[in-house]
Design a protein around this motif. Structure first.
Motif, short mmCIF file in Angstrom:
data_model
loop_
_atom_site.label_atom_id
_atom_site.label_comp_id
_atom_site.label_asym_id
_atom_site.label_seq_id
_atom_site.Cartn_x
_atom_site.Cartn_y
_atom_site.Cartn_z
N VAL A 29 18.24 23.90 57.49
CA VAL A 29 17.86 24.63 58.69
C VAL A 29 19.09 25.20 59.39
O VAL A 29 19.10 26.36 59.83
N LEU A 30 20.15 24.42 59.50
CA LEU A 30 21.38 24.90 60.11
C LEU A 30 21.97 26.06 59.32
O LEU A 30 22.52 27.02 59.90
N ASN A 31 21.87 25.98 58.00
CA ASN A 31 22.37 27.06 57.15
C ASN A 31 21.58 28.34 57.38
O ASN A 31 22.14 29.44 57.45
N ILE A 32 20.25 28.21 57.52
CA ILE A 32 19.39 29.36 57.80
C ILE A 32 19.78 29.98 59.14
O ILE A 32 19.94 31.20 59.26
N GLN A 33 19.94 29.14 60.15
CA GLN A 33 20.29 29.64 61.48
C GLN A 33 21.68 30.29 61.50
O GLN A 33 21.90 31.29 62.18
N ARG A 34 22.61 29.70 60.73
CA ARG A 34 23.97 30.26 60.68
C ARG A 34 23.96 31.65 60.06
O ARG A 34 24.59 32.58 60.59
#
Length: 310
Positions: free
Chosen positions: A120-125
């Motif tokens: 999820v953090l990778n998607i948001q980044r």
């Protein structure tokens, strides 16, 4: 969007991706179990909607509503999501699809297992970099207040009914509010051949649902002072009462929203919709007022409509 993402979405929509179900169909492999959960066949809908890993990702991204549609066709499911998304949600959804598939391939080919939160953090980044936003200060936590996607258009609609038992006629009074409490729309509808006060309230709730659809609103909170009607609309089982057909019409329209909430309020909190319904029944006048037209209506005066209905 970057071409690598649009091309991946195109391949997913046509089911042109080498998931295990497709590879087994082409007799490349014999085991088509999902490598992440091992509980189902790894077909496209499982990868992007049904796998426990994926469902958690949608929840963390505040996109859990994409799982409400249970179509068994990947094209139909994607089309349904895109039609109900604003621009920001479409972008976030596409980035998520791309990185879900990317992380799956890392697991297969590199034995790299990405956690749900890391994904999820990778998607948001990636989304933040594309939008030119600053990277989250604290990458270890997902802040619910951090919104890359556009704000969901939430609206509140108060409904009430007035009933004339002598001529079996009712009126629906609907008052729509913006998120911050500003008056948005007034709608008054006359109904004929109404058998009971419960049916009158049910028709008013149905009109509120239709109003939410016509406003192209993603999220609606329908509030009324009839506990019976609100409870029936909240239930998922088939209603077999005298007003069951009306309740089913209301429930069938839930798929037109990302979020449709039915809330009971006390009669004193619903005075505006009640006055509107009563006045409409007396005058027998069906009216729809929005924008500049509101200013010319007596019920829309500053004295009658405070900024915050709560």
């Amino acid at each position: 969007m970057p071409s690598k993402i649009t091309f991946t979405i195109w391949r997913i929509s046509w089911d042109f991706i080498p998931n295990f179900a497709n590879l087994r169909y082409m007799r490349v492999i014999s085991n088509d179990r999902c490598p992440r959960c091992c509980s189902g066949v790894e077909e496209s809908l499982h990868v992007f909607r049904e796998c426990p890993m994926t469902t958690k990702v949608w929840q963390l991204l505040n996109l859990s509503w994409v799982m409400n549609n249970m179509s068994q066709n990947i094209w139909e499911w994607l089309t349904w999501v895109f039609k109900r998304s604003n621009n920001g949600q479409c972008l976030l959804f596409c980035y998520a699809l791309w990185l879900i598939w990317f992380s799956r391939n890392q697991l297969i080919h590199e034995r790299k297992n990405t956690t749900k939160r890391a994904l999820v953090l990778n998607i948001q980044r990636h989304m933040a970099e594309y939008e030119g936003l600053k990277v989250l200060k604290n990458n270890e936590s997902i802040s619910r207040s951090y919104t890359i996607q556009e704000v969901i258009l939430r609206r509140k609609i108060h409904f009430d009914a007035a009933f004339n038992s002598r001529i079996f006629r009712s009126a629906s009074g609907l008052v729509g509010w913006y998120l911050r409490g500003n008056l948005m729309v007034l709608k008054m509808v006359i109904h004929r051949n109404v058998p009971s006060p419960f049916a009158a309230e049910a028709y008013a709730c149905l009109e509120g649902t239709k109003l939410g659809i016509s406003l192209r609103t993603h999220s609606v909170r329908l509030t009324g002072d009839s506990k019976t009607i609100i409870k029936k609309c909240q239930e998922t089982s088939t209603d077999k009462s005298m007003i069951g057909a009306i309740i089913r019409d209301i429930q069938n329209k839930k798929s037109d929203f990302q979020e449709l909430i039915f809330q009971y309020i006390h009669r004193s909190e619903n005075s505006y919709a009640h006055r509107l319904a009563k006045n409409t029944l007396e005058k027998e006048d069906t009216t729809y007022l929005m924008g500049e037209e509101l200013k010319s209506h007596a019920f829309a005066s500053v004295e009658n409509w405070p900024r915050n209905p709560d």
